[in-house]
Design a protein around this motif. Structure first.
Motif, PDB file in Angstrom:
ATOM      1  N   LYS A  10     -75.733 -21.144  52.554  1.00 31.00           N
ATOM      2  CA  LYS A  10     -76.279 -20.435  50.865  1.00 31.00           C
ATOM      3  C   LYS A  10     -75.112 -19.604  50.508  1.00 31.00           C
ATOM      4  O   LYS A  10     -74.897 -20.006  49.356  1.00 31.00           O
ATOM      5  CB  LYS A  10     -76.891 -19.082  51.378  1.00 31.00           C
ATOM      6  CG  LYS A  10     -77.657 -18.025  50.851  1.00 31.00           C
ATOM      7  CD  LYS A  10     -78.330 -17.371  51.287  1.00 31.00           C
ATOM      8  CE  LYS A  10     -78.985 -16.191  50.301  1.00 31.00           C
ATOM      9  NZ  LYS A  10     -79.993 -15.105  50.686  1.00 31.00           N
ATOM     10  N   ASP A  11     -73.707 -19.057  51.392  1.00 28.05           N
ATOM     11  CA  ASP A  11     -73.039 -18.444  50.948  1.00 28.05           C
ATOM     12  C   ASP A  11     -72.131 -19.115  49.782  1.00 28.05           C
ATOM     13  O   ASP A  11     -71.341 -19.190  48.926  1.00 28.05           O
ATOM     14  CB  ASP A  11     -72.232 -17.751  51.801  1.00 28.05           C
ATOM     15  CG  ASP A  11     -72.525 -16.489  52.117  1.00 28.05           C
ATOM     16  OD1 ASP A  11     -73.625 -16.340  51.101  1.00 28.05           O
ATOM     17  OD2 ASP A  11     -72.940 -15.852  53.176  1.00 28.05           O
TER      18      ASP A  11
ATOM     19  N   LEU B 221     -67.556 -19.312  56.078  1.00 34.13           N
ATOM     20  CA  LEU B 221     -68.962 -19.270  54.905  1.00 34.13           C
ATOM     21  C   LEU B 221     -70.345 -19.972  55.836  1.00 34.13           C
ATOM     22  O   LEU B 221     -70.078 -20.960  55.994  1.00 34.13           O
ATOM     23  CB  LEU B 221     -68.869 -19.383  53.916  1.00 34.13           C
ATOM     24  CG  LEU B 221     -68.060 -18.906  52.645  1.00 34.13           C
ATOM     25  CD1 LEU B 221     -67.635 -19.162  51.574  1.00 34.13           C
ATOM     26  CD2 LEU B 221     -68.308 -16.920  52.598  1.00 34.13           C
TER      27      LEU B 221
ATOM     28  N   GLU C 100     -73.645 -20.245  47.029  1.00 34.66           N
ATOM     29  CA  GLU C 100     -73.321 -19.627  46.181  1.00 34.66           C
ATOM     30  C   GLU C 100     -71.343 -19.083  45.680  1.00 34.66           C
ATOM     31  O   GLU C 100     -71.436 -19.008  44.220  1.00 34.66           O
ATOM     32  CB  GLU C 100     -73.618 -18.112  46.793  1.00 34.66           C
ATOM     33  CG  GLU C 100     -73.365 -16.987  45.001  1.00 34.66           C
ATOM     34  CD  GLU C 100     -74.384 -16.923  44.488  1.00 34.66           C
ATOM     35  OE1 GLU C 100     -74.293 -16.112  43.408  1.00 34.66           O
ATOM     36  OE2 GLU C 100     -75.471 -17.904  44.821  1.00 34.66           O
ATOM     37  N   HIS C 101     -70.694 -20.147  45.773  1.00 36.37           N
ATOM     38  CA  HIS C 101     -69.547 -19.401  46.016  1.00 36.37           C
ATOM     39  C   HIS C 101     -69.385 -20.621  44.867  1.00 36.37           C
ATOM     40  O   HIS C 101     -68.512 -20.370  43.840  1.00 36.37           O
ATOM     41  CB  HIS C 101     -68.460 -20.117  47.037  1.00 36.37           C
ATOM     42  CG  HIS C 101     -67.456 -20.954  47.058  1.00 36.37           C
ATOM     43  ND1 HIS C 101     -66.106 -20.485  46.848  1.00 36.37           N
ATOM     44  CD2 HIS C 101     -67.021 -21.949  47.030  1.00 36.37           C
ATOM     45  CE1 HIS C 101     -65.106 -21.537  46.437  1.00 36.37           C
ATOM     46  NE2 HIS C 101     -65.624 -22.350  46.662  1.00 36.37           N
TER      47      HIS C 101
END
Length: 634
Positions: free
Chosen positions: A466-467, A463, A470-471
Motif C-alpha cells: 500500500k505504501d 514499505l 502511494e510512493h
C-alpha cells in the motif's frame, strides 16, 4: 546642590536612553538588516587553554531577531556532563525599543538530556532557553561560562553564524601556553573586515560589519565558503586522558592506544564460532562477506554516547553479549571478528552526511561524527558501514562516500578517501513497454538503480504494498489519473542493484484531435527536469554533488491504422553541467522507440554560470514535454 542632582539625573536618564537605543533592533544599520533574519550585534568568545588540562570557554552574544526564522540564531544554550561544568549562564530580553522586558537565570533554562534520535543513552545534557517572543523584532543578550576537561577539540569561530544573518561585531580570543603548539587555520577571510592581533600566548580576531548572504539553490555548505577559523593544540586532554599529536600519524597512535585497544576483548567462544563459520570460504573476501553478514544478522544499531566523551567504543564483549551498539561499538566489534579470522581491518572516523564533508587534514584534532571500517582486501580498502542491517558488503551510499577520512592503524593515523561513485556507477535505467488504448495508455515499467540510487531501493524495501503504491503516485504526481498495479521490488545485494517492476494505466492520457492522437511520450521524468529557481543576480557559487546517469528506453505500441506523423529530429545538448539527448525511431513493426539520456556532472561552478545551468534545465524541461502526433491512416 539641586543643580548637581539635576545634572546627575540627566546623566542617568541619557545614559539609560543611550543604552536602550543601542539595544534597539531599529538602530542597526540598514545594510546589515538587508537579507537578514537576525543581526549579531556583539559577540565576544574567549577560550582559555593556558592549562592544557582544561578549557574555560566564555560566550557573550547580543542578537537582534527580526522574524521567526531568526529565532534559531539566538543560540542560547550550553552543554554539560560529568567532565564539563557550566559555571554561569543567563539571558536578558529587550523589546523593539531596547527596553528590558525579561531576565532568565540558570534555574529558568530547561535542562534536558542531549539524546539524539535513535540514541539509547548519552551522558551529555543541555541547558537551553525556551523563549517564545511576543513580538518582533527583539534583542537578547546571552552569557555563559563553561569549564571542560577536554581540550582535544576546541570551539571554532564562525563570525557570521549562517545564511540570512549579519554580524555587526564579533571577537574571538585565545589564551594559551606558548610552549604548547597552537595550530590555527583561517578559511575564507579574504574580502571581509577581519583583523588579527598576536601576542605571546594571546591571539585576538575581530570582525565587523559582515553583511548577510542569502541562501540560494545549490549553495555550498555555509562553512565551506564563509569566514571560519579552526584551532587545535598538540598537548591536549580528552576527559582526563592526556594526549600529544603533532601529526595524524601520532594522533592515530594515541587514539589506538587510549580509545581502542582496551575494547578488543572478544569472547573465546565467539572467536571459535566465527572461525567455524568461515572455515569453508575460499578467500579473504568471501570470509569478510560472511563476517559482515554475521554482524548484520546478530546486532543492531543504537546510539550510546558514553565513554571518554562519546569517543571510546563499548567493549567488543559487551556488543557480543547485548546484541547492539553505536557506530563506534559495531565498527570495533566487526574489526575484532575479522581479526579472529586473520583479516586486517581499520577503525575509521569521518564526517557522515548527504553533503560531503572531509576530515580537515590541516588541523590535527578530534574530528568527525561517525565511524566505519576499512577492510584490507587485495591491497585495496573495502569500506563497511557496520550500523546498517541492509547495506550490501562494501556499499556506502551518499552518507559516507567520496570524502577524506582518518583510518586508525597500529602504526598510527592515515588519511584515506572513501569510495567515489562516478557516472558509470550512479545509473538509473528505466525500460517501459507502453500500449496506446482508447484515449489512454497502459503498460509495464522496469527500473534498475545502481550506485547512489541503490540507497533509494533500500528505503523502498521497508514499505508494504500500500505504501509503495502511494510512493509512486506521489513520485509521479504530475500524471493525472495514474493507476499502479502489480508492484515487485527486488534489492539484489550481491550485485548492489535495485529493480522495480510494476504495471500501470493512465486513462485520458492521450488527446484526440479530429481522429488523430496527441501523445507526450516521456511520462516518468520527475525531478530530473526540474527547472532551478531564477535569481536576478546570483551571489554564491553552486554545487552539483555527484555524477548522475539517467537512461530511459520507452517502446510504444500504437493502434492498428495509425502511424507517427513525423519522426522528431534527434536532440543533443552538451554543457559544462552535463549532457542530454532525446531520440525517436520506428521499428519494423511500427512501434515507436523513444530513448532519453541525461548525464549530470559533479562540480562546483561559479555564480556567473548559474543562468547557463538554469537554461540547460529549461531546455530539458521543454524537450521532455515534447508531444508527437499519431495520425490515423487514410
Amino acid at each position: 546642590m539641586k543643580h548637581t542632582l539635576r545634572l546627575a539625573f540627566l546623566f542617568l536618564f541619557f545614559s539609560g536612553f543611550a543604552q536602550e537605543a543601542q539595544l534597539s533592533p531599529l538602530t542597526v544599520d540598514a545594510s546589515l538588516q538587508e537579507n537578514a533574519d537576525s543581526v549579531l550585534r556583539k559577540e565576544i568568545l574567549t577560550l582559555d587553554i593556558t592549562d592544557p588540562r582544561y578549557l574555560i570557554y566564555k560566550n557573550y552574544r547580543v542578537v537582534s531577531v527580526y522574524n521567526k526564522a531568526g529565532n534559531g540564531d539566538v543560540e542560547a544554550y550550553a552543554s554539560y556532563d560529568d567532565n564539563r561544568q557550566i559555571k554561569s549562564i543567563k539571558a536578558t530580553v529587550y523589546n523593539v525599543l531596547g527596553q528590558e522586558i525579561e531576565t532568565f537565570k540558570e534555574r529558568d533554562f530547561k535542562d534536558v538530556s542531549a539524546v539524539s534520535g535513535g540514541s539509547l543513552y548519552e551522558d551529555s545534557r543541555v541547558l537551553y532557553l525556551d523563549y517564545t517572543p511576543i513580538s518582533y523584532p527583539y534583542t537578547i543578550i546571552f552569557e555563559s561560562e563553561i569549564k571542560s576537561k577536554t581540550t582535544a577539540f576546541l570551539p571554532g569561530w564562525i563570525p557570521m553564524g549562517d545564511y540570512e544573518s549579519s554580524t555587526q561585531f564579533s571577537q574571538y580570543e585565545i589564551l594559551f601556553n606558548p610552549e604548547n603548539k597552537l595550530t590555527v587555520k583561517e578559511s575564507n577571510f579574504e574580502g571581509y573586515n577581519i583583523v588579527r592581533k598576536d601576542e605571546p600566548g594571546h591571539i585576538v580576531w575581530t570582525a565587523e560589519n559582515l553583511k548577510a548572504v542569502k541562501k540560494e539553490y545549490l549553495s555550498p555548505a555555509f562553512i565551506d565558503h564563509m569566514p571560519y577559523l579552526k584551532c587545535a593544540i598538540n598537548n591536549f586532554q580528552l576527559e582526563g586522558v592526556s594526549g600529544y599529536a603533532d601529526n595524524w600519524l601520532d594522533f592515530g597512535k594515541w587514539m589506538n592506544t587510549n580509545l581502542l585497544q582496551e575494547c578488543n576483548d572478544l569472547p573465546p567462544e565467539t572467536i571459535s564460532e566465527i572461525r567455524s563459520l568461515v572455515s569453508d570460504k575460499p578467500d579473504d573476501e568471501a570470509r569478510a562477506r560472511a563476517v559482515y553478514q554475521y554482524v548484520q544478522d546478530k546486532v543492531r544499531y543504537i546510539s550510546i554516547q558514553v565513554g571518554i566523551g562519546g569517543w571510546k567504543p563499548m567493549n567488543a564483549s559487551e556488543v557480543d553479549r547485548l546484541g547492539y551498539g553505536d557506530c563506534k561499538a559495531l565498527t570495533n566489534y566487526t574489526k575484532n571478528l575479522l581479526a579472529a579470522v586473520d583479516i586486517p581491518s581499520y577503525y575509521t572516523v569521518l564526517y557522515a552526511g548527504d553533503s560531503k564533508k572531509s576530515i580537515d587534514e590541516d588541523v590535527v584534532a578530534i574530528q568527525g561524527n561517525h565511524a566505519i571500517l576499512g577492510v584490507d582486501l587485495n591491497d585495496d580498502i573495502t569500506w563497511l558501514e557496520c550500523t546498517s542491517q541492509e547495506n550490501p558488503f562494501g556499499y556506502l551510499g551518499d552518507f559516507t562516500d567520496n570524502r577524506e577520512v582518518l583510518m586508525i592503524t597500529d602504526e598510527g593515523g592515515i588519511l584515506k578517501h572513501t569510495t567515489k561513485y562516478g557516472l558509470q556507477d550512479n545509473v538509473e535505467s528505466l525500460n517501459a513497454q507502453i500500449e496506446l488504448v482508447t484515449e489512454g495508455v497502459k503498460g509495464s515499467f522496469s527500473q534498475k538503480s545502481q550506485g547512489i540510487f541503490y540507497r533509494n531501493g533500500i528505503g523502498l524495501s521497508r514499505l508494504d504494498n500500500k505504501d509503495l503504491k502511494e510512493h509512486y503516485l506521489n513520485k509521479w504526481s504530475q500524471v493525472n489519473a495514474l493507476r499502479i498495479d502489480d508492484i515487485n521490488l527486488d534489492t539484489k545485494r550481491d550485485s548492489v542493484l535495485c529493480q522495480e517492476d510494476l504495471t500501470f494505466e493512465i486513462p485520458g492520457y492521450i488527446t484526440e484531435i479530429n481522429g488523430d492522437l496527441l501523445l507526450k511520450p516521456l511520462i516518468f521524468t520527475e525531478g530530473s527536469n526540474k527547472i532551478p529557481p531564477r535569481y536576478s543576480k546570483r551571489r554564491t557559487s553552486f554545487i552539483v554533488e555527484r555524477d548522475l546517469n539517467y537512461n530511459q528506453n520507452l517502446v510504444y505500441t500504437i493502434p492498428e491504422g495509425y502511424a507517427l506523423n513525423d519522426v522528431p529530429r534527434p536532440i543533443e545538448l552538451t554543457t559544462d553541467f552535463g549532457k542530454y539527448s532525446l531520440d525517436f525511431s520506428i521499428d519494423d513493426t511500427g512501434k515507436i522507440l523513444c530513448t532519453r539520456q541525461l548525464f549530470l556532472t559533479a562540480g562546483e561552478f561559479e555564480a556567473e554560470k548559474y543562468n547557463d545551468y538554469r537554461d540547460f534545465y529549461k531546455k530539458i524541461a521543454r524537450y521532455d514535454n515534447l508531444k508527437v502526433l499519431i495520425k490515423k491512416k487514410t
